[in-house]
Design a protein around this motif. Structure first.
Motif, short mmCIF file in Angstrom:
data_model
loop_
_atom_site.label_atom_id
_atom_site.label_comp_id
_atom_site.label_asym_id
_atom_site.label_seq_id
_atom_site.Cartn_x
_atom_site.Cartn_y
_atom_site.Cartn_z
N ASN A 105 -49.59 -41.13 -20.86
CA ASN A 105 -48.50 -41.69 -21.67
C ASN A 105 -48.10 -43.07 -21.15
OD1 ASN A 105 -46.85 -41.40 -23.95
ND2 ASN A 105 -45.08 -40.88 -22.69
N HIS A 128 -50.13 -50.38 -26.08
CA HIS A 128 -48.87 -50.02 -26.74
C HIS A 128 -48.89 -50.61 -28.15
CE1 HIS A 128 -44.62 -49.74 -27.71
NE2 HIS A 128 -44.47 -48.91 -26.68
N ASN A 187 -44.15 -47.22 -20.87
CA ASN A 187 -44.22 -45.86 -21.39
C ASN A 187 -44.55 -45.97 -22.88
OD1 ASN A 187 -42.73 -43.50 -22.88
ND2 ASN A 187 -43.11 -42.77 -20.80
N CYS A 188 -45.49 -45.19 -23.35
CA CYS A 188 -45.97 -45.34 -24.73
C CYS A 188 -44.89 -45.04 -25.77
CB CYS A 188 -47.19 -44.46 -24.97
SG CYS A 188 -48.62 -44.89 -23.94
N ASP A 189 -43.80 -44.37 -25.35
CA ASP A 189 -42.73 -44.02 -26.28
C ASP A 189 -41.62 -45.08 -26.36
OD1 ASP A 189 -43.98 -41.57 -26.84
OD2 ASP A 189 -43.02 -40.63 -25.11
#
Length: 324
Positions: free
Chosen positions: A110, A304, A258-260
């Motif tokens: 992630n 990303h 962070n990919c979120d």
């Protein structure tokens, strides 16, 4: 329990945000933190300056956190303990594949790439008074400082030294601390892996005479065949102790998220960073290679979506299957 709770304690440097820009920030976090590395190293100088620049430009509170470096940053960003971090491609691959010594078996997938930073040269520094002028001169049992535990240097340089037939006693610590230990005669060598110029080396030069040691052609051949590195030349102008360019090996570094994390926030950060290289170079000279053309150096991490959008809009093609 999050990984952050079981890793080494970190110290945060917070930067207050500037005026809020006129744009939709509804999905932005209230603040952000970027994981760097120990004081005295390039990661801390680069990351702290970048966080300050983003805070002032984008109107969001941000800070830099002292960490153990690339491997720890991968773990902290993967779990969401940190929004952003800095990493090197070797540790990034090991972490992604679940081979991090910090969390064996955990595939840290992630974590997404944001933008290219610079190459990390692996170089050796000794006191001139030691008489050590080459890697072959390092005596058996020499005390060698390899940086913070789990750092890029600590992960790869001991193995490189063993490959070159060097027998040593391993020492760990921050770059600033190891520089002091070298000056005080407590260790014999510091094996640096950091963007140039390394603050700790520049400081050492001011205080004492040092030798900055490169690799021979034979040593380069052995190391490039055995490790994920490439030949690199440290320009003579980098340090006052160099009379001529020094040939070593290097590994690429990338900023990660962070990919979120909000796509629009990452887009604005990448846009600001990639379109203002003069400002980045004023933060640290290593940022001369923090340019969009070097996006191709990432062959490990997914991109990303916010970063990929900026690169694709500006003619740097990132295929859909490389975007998280």
């Amino acid at each position: 329990m999050k990984i952050k709770a079981v890793l080494a304690a970190a110290v945060a440097t917070t930067i207050i945000a500037g005026p809020v820009a006129a744009q939709d920030k509804s999905d932005w976090p209230q603040s952000f933190t970027i994981g760097t590395a120990s004081q005295g190293g390039t990661y801390f100088a680069y990351g702290s300056g970048w966080a300050n620049y983003m805070a002032e430009t984008l109107g969001i509170s941000g800070g830099a956190e002292i960490t153990g470096g690339p491997m720890q940053n991968m773990a902290l960003v993967h779990t969401g303990d940190l929004n952003f971090g800095l990493t090197t491609m070797g540790p990034a691959r090991e972490s992604l594949e679940g081979n991090s010594p910090l969390a064996p078996g955990m595939a840290m997938d992630n974590v997404c790439a944001m933008f290219p930073m610079y190459q990390t040269p692996f170089s050796v520094t000794t006191l001139s008074s030691s008489g050590i002028t080459s890697i072959a001169d390092i005596p058996d049992g020499a005390k060698i400082g390899f940086g913070p535990a789990g750092s890029t240097s600590d992960t790869y340089f001991p193995k490189m030294m063993e490959t070159l037939g060097v027998n040593f006693e391993r020492r760990n610590g921050s770059w600033a601390d190891l520089g002091t230990q070298l000056q005080d005669g407590l260790i014999d060598v510091v094996a640096f892996a950091a963007g140039i110029p390394i603050p700790a080396v520049s400081q050492l030069e001011v205080q004492t005479d040092v030798n900055i040691i490169g690799m021979t052609e034979e040593e380069l051949k052995k190391i490039t065949e055995a490790f994920p590195v490439a030949e690199f030349t440290i320009p003579a102008s980098t340090y006052q102790s160099l009379d001529e360019p020094s040939t070593v090996v290097s590994m690429w570094n990338f900023a990660i998220a962070n990919c979120d994390v909000s796509e629009s926030l990452v887009y604005e950060m990448v846009k600001t960073t990639m379109e203002n290289n003069d400002k980045m170079v004023s933060i640290h000279k290593a940022a001369r290679t923090s340019v969009p053309e070097n996006y191709t150096k990432n062959n490990v991490l997914p991109w990303h979506p916010g970063a990929a959008r900026w690169f694709n809009e500006n003619g740097y093609e990132i295929p859909a299957d490389r975007i998280k």
